[in-house]
Enzyme design. Structure first.
Site, PDB file in Angstrom:
ATOM      1  N   LYS A  22      94.739  87.341  16.505  1.00  0.00           N
ATOM      2  CA  LYS A  22      94.695  85.968  16.291  1.00  0.00           C
ATOM      3  C   LYS A  22      93.494  85.009  17.101  1.00  0.00           C
ATOM      4  O   LYS A  22      92.938  84.159  16.642  1.00  0.00           O
ATOM      5  CB  LYS A  22      95.988  85.439  15.948  1.00  0.00           C
ATOM      6  N   GLN A  53     105.472  84.468  16.696  1.00  0.00           N
ATOM      7  CA  GLN A  53     105.464  85.795  16.202  1.00  0.00           C
ATOM      8  C   GLN A  53     106.486  86.499  16.057  1.00  0.00           C
ATOM      9  O   GLN A  53     107.326  86.307  16.991  1.00  0.00           O
ATOM     10  CB  GLN A  53     104.472  86.696  17.551  1.00  0.00           C
ATOM     11  N   ASP A  67     102.300  80.055   8.720  1.00  0.00           N
ATOM     12  CA  ASP A  67     102.876  81.116   8.131  1.00  0.00           C
ATOM     13  C   ASP A  67     103.512  81.091   6.920  1.00  0.00           C
ATOM     14  O   ASP A  67     103.975  82.175   6.077  1.00  0.00           O
ATOM     15  CB  ASP A  67     103.885  81.885   9.396  1.00  0.00           C
TER      16      ASP A  67
END
Ligand code: NDP
Length: 284
Positions: free
Chosen positions: A53, A97, A120
Protein backbone atom coordinates in the site's frame (compact mmCIF):
# COMPACT_ATOMS: atom_id res chain seq x y z
CA UNK A 1 -11.92 -20.33 -25.10
CA UNK A 2 -12.50 -17.49 -22.63
CA UNK A 3 -11.04 -14.02 -22.84
CA UNK A 4 -8.64 -13.71 -19.91
CA UNK A 5 -9.29 -10.46 -18.05
CA UNK A 6 -5.92 -8.88 -17.35
CA UNK A 7 -6.23 -7.43 -13.84
CA UNK A 8 -2.59 -6.31 -13.83
CA UNK A 9 -3.13 -4.17 -16.93
CA UNK A 10 -6.47 -2.71 -15.77
CA UNK A 11 -5.05 -1.97 -12.29
CA UNK A 12 -2.04 -0.27 -13.89
CA UNK A 13 -4.38 1.87 -16.05
CA UNK A 14 -6.32 2.91 -12.93
CA UNK A 15 -3.14 3.76 -11.04
CA UNK A 16 -2.02 5.94 -13.95
CA UNK A 17 -5.42 7.70 -14.03
CA UNK A 18 -5.19 8.28 -10.27
CA UNK A 19 -1.62 9.61 -10.61
CA UNK A 20 -2.75 12.12 -13.26
CA UNK A 21 -5.76 13.20 -11.19
CA UNK A 22 -3.58 13.59 -8.08
CA UNK A 23 -1.22 15.82 -10.05
CA UNK A 24 -4.17 18.00 -11.15
CA UNK A 25 -5.49 18.19 -7.59
CA UNK A 26 -2.11 19.34 -6.34
CA UNK A 27 -1.77 21.92 -9.11
CA UNK A 28 -5.27 23.34 -8.87
CA UNK A 29 -6.08 23.05 -5.15
CA UNK A 30 -2.70 22.43 -3.48
CA UNK A 31 -4.01 19.18 -1.99
CA UNK A 32 -1.95 15.97 -1.84
CA UNK A 33 -4.08 12.90 -1.03
CA UNK A 34 -2.87 11.31 2.22
CA UNK A 35 -3.39 7.74 3.44
CA UNK A 36 -2.67 6.49 6.97
CA UNK A 37 -2.32 2.74 7.44
CA UNK A 38 -2.51 1.35 10.96
CA UNK A 39 -0.97 -2.06 11.62
CA UNK A 40 -1.14 -3.89 14.94
CA UNK A 41 0.98 -7.00 15.40
CA UNK A 42 3.57 -8.83 13.37
CA UNK A 43 1.46 -10.94 11.00
CA UNK A 44 3.75 -11.45 7.96
CA UNK A 45 0.93 -11.30 5.37
CA UNK A 46 -0.36 -8.03 6.86
CA UNK A 47 3.16 -6.59 6.80
CA UNK A 48 3.42 -7.43 3.09
CA UNK A 49 0.03 -5.79 2.33
CA UNK A 50 0.96 -2.66 4.26
CA UNK A 51 4.26 -2.44 2.37
CA UNK A 52 2.41 -2.78 -0.95
CA UNK A 53 0.00 0.00 0.00
CA UNK A 54 2.87 2.37 0.85
CA UNK A 55 4.56 1.53 -2.46
CA UNK A 56 1.33 2.18 -4.40
CA UNK A 57 0.94 5.56 -2.64
CA UNK A 58 4.46 6.58 -3.62
CA UNK A 59 3.77 5.56 -7.23
CA UNK A 60 0.65 7.74 -7.56
CA UNK A 61 2.13 10.70 -5.67
CA UNK A 62 0.18 10.36 -2.41
CA UNK A 63 1.42 11.06 1.09
CA UNK A 64 1.48 7.81 3.05
CA UNK A 65 2.04 7.24 6.74
CA UNK A 66 2.37 3.93 8.54
CA UNK A 67 1.50 3.49 12.21
CA UNK A 68 2.88 0.20 13.48
CA UNK A 69 2.15 -1.14 16.96
CA UNK A 70 3.07 -4.34 18.82
CA UNK A 71 0.34 -6.98 19.13
CA UNK A 72 -0.20 -6.29 22.85
CA UNK A 73 -1.25 -2.66 22.16
CA UNK A 74 -4.38 -1.68 24.07
CA UNK A 75 -7.63 -0.83 22.34
CA UNK A 76 -7.76 2.57 24.08
CA UNK A 77 -4.41 3.56 22.56
CA UNK A 78 -5.59 2.60 19.08
CA UNK A 79 -8.82 4.56 19.52
CA UNK A 80 -6.78 7.63 20.50
CA UNK A 81 -4.62 7.35 17.36
CA UNK A 82 -7.72 7.07 15.19
CA UNK A 83 -9.28 10.14 16.81
CA UNK A 84 -6.07 12.04 16.08
CA UNK A 85 -6.03 10.88 12.45
CA UNK A 86 -9.70 11.84 12.06
CA UNK A 87 -8.66 15.45 12.78
CA UNK A 88 -5.43 15.41 10.77
CA UNK A 89 -5.93 17.68 7.73
CA UNK A 90 -3.11 15.99 5.78
CA UNK A 91 -4.73 12.56 6.07
CA UNK A 92 -7.79 11.88 3.87
CA UNK A 93 -7.97 8.10 4.21
CA UNK A 94 -7.53 5.86 7.26
CA UNK A 95 -7.10 2.13 6.90
CA UNK A 96 -6.76 -0.29 9.78
CA UNK A 97 -5.14 -3.48 8.54
CA UNK A 98 -7.24 -6.51 9.49
CA UNK A 99 -7.25 -8.90 11.24
CA UNK A 100 -6.63 -7.17 14.57
CA UNK A 101 -5.41 -9.11 17.64
CA UNK A 102 -8.26 -10.83 19.51
CA UNK A 103 -8.28 -8.48 22.54
CA UNK A 104 -9.18 -5.53 20.29
CA UNK A 105 -12.76 -5.07 19.07
CA UNK A 106 -12.65 -4.68 15.27
CA UNK A 107 -16.19 -3.24 15.28
CA UNK A 108 -15.26 -0.57 17.81
CA UNK A 109 -12.11 0.43 15.94
CA UNK A 110 -13.83 0.61 12.54
CA UNK A 111 -16.73 2.58 14.01
CA UNK A 112 -14.23 5.12 15.41
CA UNK A 113 -12.99 6.06 11.92
CA UNK A 114 -14.57 9.19 10.42
CA UNK A 115 -16.87 7.76 7.68
CA UNK A 116 -15.48 10.44 5.33
CA UNK A 117 -11.99 8.91 5.81
CA UNK A 118 -13.14 5.27 5.78
CA UNK A 119 -11.43 4.32 2.49
CA UNK A 120 -11.97 0.59 3.18
CA UNK A 121 -15.74 1.19 3.24
CA UNK A 122 -16.20 -0.93 6.38
CA UNK A 123 -17.74 1.73 8.68
CA UNK A 124 -21.41 0.98 9.51
CA UNK A 125 -22.38 4.31 7.90
CA UNK A 126 -20.86 3.25 4.58
CA UNK A 127 -22.17 -0.31 4.83
CA UNK A 128 -25.67 1.08 5.43
CA UNK A 129 -25.37 3.62 2.63
CA UNK A 130 -24.33 0.87 0.23
CA UNK A 131 -27.74 -0.70 0.79
CA UNK A 132 -29.57 2.57 0.14
CA UNK A 133 -27.36 3.15 -2.90
CA UNK A 134 -25.23 6.19 -2.04
CA UNK A 135 -22.12 5.21 -0.06
CA UNK A 136 -19.14 7.51 0.46
CA UNK A 137 -16.86 4.50 -0.05
CA UNK A 138 -17.35 1.00 -1.41
CA UNK A 139 -14.99 -1.74 -0.10
CA UNK A 140 -11.95 -2.02 -2.36
CA UNK A 141 -12.19 -5.62 -3.62
CA UNK A 142 -15.88 -5.46 -4.69
CA UNK A 143 -15.39 -2.03 -6.25
CA UNK A 144 -12.33 -3.38 -8.07
CA UNK A 145 -14.32 -6.35 -9.38
CA UNK A 146 -17.04 -4.03 -10.74
CA UNK A 147 -14.33 -2.02 -12.49
CA UNK A 148 -12.95 -5.23 -14.09
CA UNK A 149 -16.45 -6.06 -15.34
CA UNK A 150 -17.14 -2.52 -16.70
CA UNK A 151 -13.77 -2.18 -18.37
CA UNK A 152 -14.19 -5.56 -20.06
CA UNK A 153 -17.41 -4.29 -21.66
CA UNK A 154 -19.62 -6.83 -19.87
CA UNK A 155 -23.30 -5.86 -19.62
CA UNK A 156 -25.01 -6.76 -16.33
CA UNK A 157 -28.62 -5.60 -16.70
CA UNK A 158 -31.01 -8.54 -16.65
CA UNK A 159 -28.21 -11.10 -16.22
CA UNK A 160 -28.24 -13.91 -13.65
CA UNK A 161 -25.37 -13.20 -11.26
CA UNK A 162 -24.40 -15.78 -8.65
CA UNK A 163 -22.01 -14.86 -5.83
CA UNK A 164 -20.50 -17.77 -3.88
CA UNK A 165 -19.35 -16.45 -0.48
CA UNK A 166 -21.14 -13.99 1.80
CA UNK A 167 -18.38 -12.23 3.73
CA UNK A 168 -18.79 -8.59 4.74
CA UNK A 169 -15.72 -7.57 2.78
CA UNK A 170 -16.39 -9.34 -0.53
CA UNK A 171 -19.58 -11.37 -1.09
CA UNK A 172 -22.25 -9.16 0.50
CA UNK A 173 -21.12 -5.77 -0.85
CA UNK A 174 -20.51 -7.30 -4.28
CA UNK A 175 -24.05 -8.70 -4.40
CA UNK A 176 -25.41 -5.20 -3.68
CA UNK A 177 -23.26 -3.65 -6.41
CA UNK A 178 -24.41 -6.23 -8.95
CA UNK A 179 -28.02 -5.60 -7.91
CA UNK A 180 -27.51 -1.86 -8.37
CA UNK A 181 -26.50 -2.65 -11.96
CA UNK A 182 -29.80 -4.51 -12.45
CA UNK A 183 -28.44 -8.05 -12.37
CA UNK A 184 -30.66 -10.72 -10.82
CA UNK A 185 -28.52 -11.77 -7.89
CA UNK A 186 -28.28 -15.03 -5.94
CA UNK A 187 -25.94 -15.45 -2.98
CA UNK A 188 -24.54 -18.85 -2.02
CA UNK A 189 -22.66 -20.03 1.08
CA UNK A 190 -21.59 -23.18 2.88
CA UNK A 191 -25.21 -24.17 3.63
CA UNK A 192 -26.46 -23.76 0.05
CA UNK A 193 -28.09 -26.94 -1.23
CA UNK A 194 -27.03 -28.27 -4.64
CA UNK A 195 -24.47 -25.56 -5.35
CA UNK A 196 -23.69 -26.81 -8.91
CA UNK A 197 -27.35 -26.35 -9.85
CA UNK A 198 -27.30 -22.72 -8.68
CA UNK A 199 -23.90 -21.83 -10.14
CA UNK A 200 -24.91 -23.54 -13.38
CA UNK A 201 -27.57 -20.83 -13.94
CA UNK A 202 -25.10 -17.97 -13.67
CA UNK A 203 -24.37 -15.67 -16.59
CA UNK A 204 -21.91 -14.02 -14.21
CA UNK A 205 -20.35 -16.24 -11.56
CA UNK A 206 -18.24 -14.84 -8.73
CA UNK A 207 -16.24 -17.19 -6.52
CA UNK A 208 -15.19 -15.68 -3.17
CA UNK A 209 -14.82 -18.79 -1.07
CA UNK A 210 -11.20 -19.46 -0.16
CA UNK A 211 -11.19 -23.11 -1.33
CA UNK A 212 -8.69 -24.02 -4.04
CA UNK A 213 -10.25 -24.96 -7.41
CA UNK A 214 -13.68 -25.61 -5.89
CA UNK A 215 -15.57 -24.32 -8.94
CA UNK A 216 -15.19 -26.95 -11.62
CA UNK A 217 -16.24 -26.89 -15.27
CA UNK A 218 -19.46 -28.87 -14.69
CA UNK A 219 -20.65 -26.13 -12.28
CA UNK A 220 -20.36 -23.42 -14.93
CA UNK A 221 -22.75 -22.48 -17.74
CA UNK A 222 -21.35 -22.33 -21.30
CA UNK A 223 -20.38 -18.72 -22.05
CA UNK A 224 -20.49 -17.49 -18.41
CA UNK A 225 -18.33 -14.67 -17.10
CA UNK A 226 -16.27 -16.12 -14.24
CA UNK A 227 -14.59 -13.89 -11.65
CA UNK A 228 -12.25 -15.66 -9.24
CA UNK A 229 -11.63 -13.75 -6.00
CA UNK A 230 -10.00 -16.63 -4.12
CA UNK A 231 -6.36 -16.50 -3.12
CA UNK A 232 -5.14 -19.88 -1.86
CA UNK A 233 -1.56 -20.86 -1.18
CA UNK A 234 -0.85 -24.48 -2.17
CA UNK A 235 1.65 -26.74 -0.41
CA UNK A 236 4.14 -26.17 -3.23
CA UNK A 237 3.98 -22.44 -2.47
CA UNK A 238 2.02 -21.54 -5.62
CA UNK A 239 -1.07 -19.32 -5.53
CA UNK A 240 -4.32 -20.61 -6.92
CA UNK A 241 -7.89 -19.35 -7.06
CA UNK A 242 -11.26 -20.88 -6.18
CA UNK A 243 -11.84 -21.82 -9.84
CA UNK A 244 -10.30 -24.73 -11.77
CA UNK A 245 -8.90 -22.24 -14.28
CA UNK A 246 -7.87 -24.47 -17.21
CA UNK A 247 -11.12 -26.46 -17.49
CA UNK A 248 -13.42 -23.54 -16.73
CA UNK A 249 -11.71 -21.21 -19.20
CA UNK A 250 -12.59 -23.70 -21.98
CA UNK A 251 -16.28 -23.06 -21.21
CA UNK A 252 -16.45 -19.43 -20.01
CA UNK A 253 -16.65 -16.30 -22.18
CA UNK A 254 -14.49 -14.23 -19.77
CA UNK A 255 -12.39 -15.34 -16.81
CA UNK A 256 -9.99 -13.76 -14.32
CA UNK A 257 -6.72 -15.58 -13.54
CA UNK A 258 -5.11 -16.00 -10.10
CA UNK A 259 -2.73 -14.32 -9.67
CA UNK A 260 -3.19 -11.30 -11.94
CA UNK A 261 -7.00 -10.93 -11.88
CA UNK A 262 -8.88 -9.47 -8.93
CA UNK A 263 -5.82 -9.20 -6.65
CA UNK A 264 -4.11 -6.15 -8.23
CA UNK A 265 -7.46 -4.33 -8.37
CA UNK A 266 -7.81 -4.13 -4.59
CA UNK A 267 -4.88 -1.76 -4.04
CA UNK A 268 -5.59 0.22 -7.22
CA UNK A 269 -9.11 0.80 -5.89
CA UNK A 270 -7.74 1.83 -2.51
CA UNK A 271 -5.82 4.56 -4.34
CA UNK A 272 -9.04 5.59 -6.10
CA UNK A 273 -10.97 5.71 -2.82
CA UNK A 274 -8.23 7.83 -1.22
CA UNK A 275 -8.32 10.25 -4.16
CA UNK A 276 -12.11 10.49 -3.76
CA UNK A 277 -11.62 11.22 -0.05
CA UNK A 278 -9.15 14.01 -0.80
CA UNK A 279 -11.47 15.57 -3.41
CA UNK A 280 -14.40 15.41 -1.02
CA UNK A 281 -12.37 17.13 1.73
CA UNK A 282 -12.08 20.22 -0.48
CA UNK A 283 -15.82 20.60 -0.77
CA UNK A 284 -16.56 19.93 2.89
P1 NDP B 1 -14.51 -15.71 4.21
O1 NDP B 1 -13.81 -16.91 4.77
O2 NDP B 1 -14.87 -14.58 5.10
O3 NDP B 1 -15.84 -16.19 3.47
C1 NDP B 1 -15.88 -17.35 2.70
C2 NDP B 1 -17.28 -17.59 2.23
O4 NDP B 1 -17.29 -18.78 1.45
C3 NDP B 1 -18.29 -17.78 3.37
O5 NDP B 1 -19.45 -17.04 3.13
C4 NDP B 1 -18.56 -19.29 3.34
O6 NDP B 1 -19.88 -19.63 3.71
C5 NDP B 1 -18.36 -19.60 1.87
N1 NDP B 1 -18.03 -21.01 1.70
C6 NDP B 1 -17.09 -21.74 2.33
N2 NDP B 1 -17.13 -23.02 1.92
C7 NDP B 1 -18.12 -23.12 1.02
C8 NDP B 1 -18.67 -24.16 0.26
N3 NDP B 1 -18.19 -25.40 0.34
N4 NDP B 1 -19.70 -23.89 -0.57
C9 NDP B 1 -20.21 -22.64 -0.69
N5 NDP B 1 -19.72 -21.58 0.02
C10 NDP B 1 -18.70 -21.83 0.86
O7 NDP B 1 -13.60 -15.25 3.01
P2 NDP B 1 -13.42 -13.81 2.25
O8 NDP B 1 -14.69 -13.37 1.64
O9 NDP B 1 -12.68 -12.90 3.13
O10 NDP B 1 -12.41 -14.27 1.10
C11 NDP B 1 -12.76 -15.24 0.14
C12 NDP B 1 -11.53 -15.52 -0.71
O11 NDP B 1 -11.17 -14.32 -1.39
C13 NDP B 1 -10.28 -15.93 0.08
O12 NDP B 1 -9.54 -16.85 -0.69
C14 NDP B 1 -9.51 -14.64 0.24
O13 NDP B 1 -8.12 -14.85 0.38
C15 NDP B 1 -9.83 -13.97 -1.08
N6 NDP B 1 -9.74 -12.51 -1.04
C16 NDP B 1 -9.05 -11.92 -2.04
C17 NDP B 1 -8.93 -10.56 -2.08
C18 NDP B 1 -8.18 -9.95 -3.21
O14 NDP B 1 -7.80 -8.80 -3.13
N7 NDP B 1 -7.98 -10.67 -4.30
C19 NDP B 1 -9.50 -9.69 -1.05
C20 NDP B 1 -10.28 -10.41 -0.08
C21 NDP B 1 -10.37 -11.78 -0.08
P3 NDP B 1 -20.46 -19.40 5.23
O15 NDP B 1 -20.75 -17.94 5.32
O16 NDP B 1 -21.67 -20.25 5.27
O17 NDP B 1 -19.38 -19.85 6.16
Amino acid sequence: MAVIIDGNKIAQDIREEVRQSALELKKQKGVIPGLAVVLVGEDPASQVYVGKKAKACAEVGFLSREYKFPSETEEEKLLKIIKKLNKDKLIHGILVQLPLPKHISTEKIIAAIDPYKDVDGFHPYNVGSLITGNPLFVPCTPRGIMELIFRSGIELAGKEAVVVGRSNIVGKPLALLLLAQNATVTMCHSKTKDLPKVTGRADVLIAAIGKPRMIEADMVKEGAVVIDVGVNRLENGKLTGDVAFEEVSAKASFITPVPGGVGPMTIATLMKNTLDAARRSINS
